[in-house]
Design a protein around this motif. Structure first.
Motif, short mmCIF file in Angstrom:
data_model
loop_
_atom_site.label_atom_id
_atom_site.label_comp_id
_atom_site.label_asym_id
_atom_site.label_seq_id
_atom_site.Cartn_x
_atom_site.Cartn_y
_atom_site.Cartn_z
N MET A 1 0.83 -1.20 0.00
CA MET A 1 0.00 0.00 0.00
C MET A 1 0.87 1.26 0.00
O MET A 1 0.54 2.22 -0.68
CB MET A 1 -0.93 -0.04 1.22
N GLY A 2 1.96 1.20 0.77
CA GLY A 2 2.86 2.35 0.84
C GLY A 2 3.49 2.67 -0.50
O GLY A 2 3.64 3.84 -0.86
N SER A 3 3.85 1.64 -1.28
CA SER A 3 4.47 1.90 -2.58
C SER A 3 3.45 2.44 -3.58
O SER A 3 3.80 3.20 -4.48
CB SER A 3 5.14 0.63 -3.13
N LEU A 4 2.18 2.06 -3.42
CA LEU A 4 1.14 2.59 -4.29
C LEU A 4 0.93 4.09 -4.04
O LEU A 4 0.80 4.87 -4.98
CB LEU A 4 -0.17 1.81 -4.08
N ILE A 5 0.93 4.47 -2.78
CA ILE A 5 0.81 5.90 -2.43
C ILE A 5 2.04 6.66 -2.95
O ILE A 5 1.92 7.75 -3.51
CB ILE A 5 0.64 6.08 -0.91
N TYR A 6 3.22 6.05 -2.77
CA TYR A 6 4.47 6.65 -3.26
C TYR A 6 4.39 6.89 -4.77
O TYR A 6 4.71 7.98 -5.25
CB TYR A 6 5.64 5.72 -2.90
N LEU A 7 3.96 5.87 -5.53
CA LEU A 7 3.83 6.01 -6.98
C LEU A 7 2.80 7.08 -7.35
O LEU A 7 3.00 7.84 -8.30
CB LEU A 7 3.47 4.68 -7.62
N GLY A 8 1.72 7.15 -6.58
CA GLY A 8 0.70 8.17 -6.84
C GLY A 8 1.23 9.58 -6.62
O GLY A 8 0.96 10.49 -7.41
N VAL A 9 2.01 9.75 -5.55
CA VAL A 9 2.58 11.08 -5.26
C VAL A 9 3.59 11.45 -6.34
O VAL A 9 3.61 12.59 -6.84
CB VAL A 9 3.23 11.09 -3.85
N ILE A 10 4.45 10.50 -6.72
CA ILE A 10 5.44 10.76 -7.77
C ILE A 10 4.73 11.09 -9.09
O ILE A 10 5.12 12.01 -9.81
CB ILE A 10 6.39 9.53 -7.94
N PHE A 11 3.68 10.32 -9.40
CA PHE A 11 2.92 10.55 -10.62
C PHE A 11 2.33 11.96 -10.63
O PHE A 11 2.47 12.71 -11.60
CB PHE A 11 1.81 9.50 -10.76
N ALA A 12 1.66 12.33 -9.54
CA ALA A 12 1.03 13.65 -9.46
C ALA A 12 2.06 14.77 -9.55
O ALA A 12 1.84 15.78 -10.23
CB ALA A 12 0.23 13.76 -8.16
N TYR A 60 11.75 0.32 -11.19
CA TYR A 60 11.29 0.56 -12.56
C TYR A 60 9.86 1.08 -12.60
O TYR A 60 9.50 1.86 -13.49
CB TYR A 60 11.41 -0.71 -13.40
N MET A 61 9.03 0.69 -11.68
CA MET A 61 7.65 1.17 -11.66
C MET A 61 7.61 2.69 -11.45
O MET A 61 6.77 3.38 -12.03
CB MET A 61 6.83 0.47 -10.57
N ALA A 62 8.52 3.19 -10.62
CA ALA A 62 8.58 4.64 -10.41
C ALA A 62 8.97 5.35 -11.71
O ALA A 62 8.42 6.40 -12.04
CB ALA A 62 9.57 4.97 -9.30
N MET A 63 9.91 4.76 -12.46
CA MET A 63 10.31 5.37 -13.73
C MET A 63 9.17 5.34 -14.73
O MET A 63 8.94 6.32 -15.45
CB MET A 63 11.53 4.64 -14.30
N VAL A 64 8.42 4.25 -14.77
CA VAL A 64 7.28 4.15 -15.68
C VAL A 64 6.21 5.18 -15.29
O VAL A 64 5.64 5.86 -16.14
CB VAL A 64 6.70 2.72 -15.68
N ALA A 65 5.94 5.29 -14.00
CA ALA A 65 4.94 6.26 -13.52
C ALA A 65 5.34 7.68 -13.89
O ALA A 65 4.50 8.48 -14.36
CB ALA A 65 4.77 6.13 -12.01
N VAL A 66 6.62 8.01 -13.73
CA VAL A 66 7.10 9.35 -14.05
C VAL A 66 7.02 9.59 -15.56
O VAL A 66 6.61 10.67 -16.00
CB VAL A 66 8.55 9.54 -13.53
N ALA A 67 7.37 8.59 -16.36
CA ALA A 67 7.29 8.76 -17.81
C ALA A 67 5.85 8.98 -18.28
O ALA A 67 5.58 9.87 -19.09
CB ALA A 67 7.89 7.54 -18.50
N LEU A 68 4.93 8.19 -17.78
CA LEU A 68 3.52 8.36 -18.14
C LEU A 68 2.98 9.71 -17.68
O LEU A 68 2.24 10.38 -18.40
CB LEU A 68 2.68 7.23 -17.54
N ALA A 69 3.37 10.10 -16.49
CA ALA A 69 2.90 11.37 -15.94
C ALA A 69 3.40 12.56 -16.76
O ALA A 69 2.71 13.57 -16.87
CB ALA A 69 3.34 11.51 -14.49
N GLY A 70 4.59 12.42 -17.33
CA GLY A 70 5.11 13.50 -18.17
C GLY A 70 4.20 13.77 -19.35
O GLY A 70 3.90 14.93 -19.67
N GLY A 71 3.73 12.72 -20.01
CA GLY A 71 2.80 12.89 -21.13
C GLY A 71 1.47 13.46 -20.69
O GLY A 71 0.90 14.32 -21.35
N VAL A 72 0.96 12.99 -19.56
CA VAL A 72 -0.31 13.48 -19.04
C VAL A 72 -0.21 14.97 -18.71
O VAL A 72 -1.09 15.77 -19.05
CB VAL A 72 -0.75 12.68 -17.80
N GLY A 73 0.88 15.37 -18.06
CA GLY A 73 1.07 16.79 -17.71
C GLY A 73 1.14 17.68 -18.93
O GLY A 73 0.55 18.77 -18.95
N CYS A 74 1.84 17.24 -19.95
CA CYS A 74 1.96 18.02 -21.18
C CYS A 74 0.59 18.16 -21.84
O CYS A 74 0.19 19.26 -22.24
CB CYS A 74 2.94 17.35 -22.12
#
Length: 164
Positions: A1-12, A60-74
């Motif tokens: 659960m903690g890593s899911l919240i972490y990924l959500g925060v990084i994504f946002a 790697y999940m954090a890197m994927v989340a950040v990459a996807l979030a970059g496109g969403v933000g743009c």
């Protein structure tokens, strides 16, 4: 659960970072340099914060989340800019060999109160008179009306669009 919240925060955070970065580019194009500078400062801070977290996570999940979030933000920044931007006047020069089709277009523009100028012209082989219409679409709605008229018509039109 903690890593899911972490990924959500990084994504946002990355969505906000990329939205600010894209907004900065839009602001520079609109000569809003002070606001662009502020966007750069905040975006850089978020970027370094994210980079520190992702590198230290070795995930790697954090890197994927950040990459996807970059496109969403743009995409979000572009969508927001489009919705908030003032309408521009687009000059549409519209031609057709069919004089009656051009008269219908002229009447359609007049019915929708779209400013236009009709000029006498000739077909490509100079054997027939027709008209060329210059229509000044001042809103996105007016541009859509012109697009729809041309799309719905069985006639072939030549159209050149210029930003005014």
């Amino acid at each position: 659960m903690g890593s899911l919240i972490y990924l959500g925060v990084i994504f946002a955070a990355k969505v906000v970072d990329n939205a600010l970065s894209t907004t900065k580019t839009i602001l520079i194009q609109r000569s809003r340099w002070l606001l662009a500078g502020i966007a750069v400062v905040v975006s850089d801070f978020i970027y370094f914060w994210i980079t520190k977290r992702v590198v230290s996570a070795d995930n790697y999940m954090a890197m994927v989340a950040v990459a996807l979030a970059g496109g969403v933000g743009c995409a979000l920044a572009c969508l927001l800019s489009d919705k908030l931007s003032k309408d521009r006047t687009y000059v549409n020069v519209i031609m057709s060999d069919d004089l009656n089709a051009m008269k219908e277009l002229r009447d359609f523009l007049a019915m929708h109160h779209i400013t236009n100028v009709a000029s006498d012209s000739y077909t490509l082989n100079w054997d027939q008179k027709t008209i060329t219409i210059t229509a000044y679409a001042e809103t996105k709605a007016e541009s859509r009306l012109i697009n729809q008229f041309i799309a719905d018509s069985p006639m072939k039109y030549k159209r050149v669009i210029q930003k005014a």
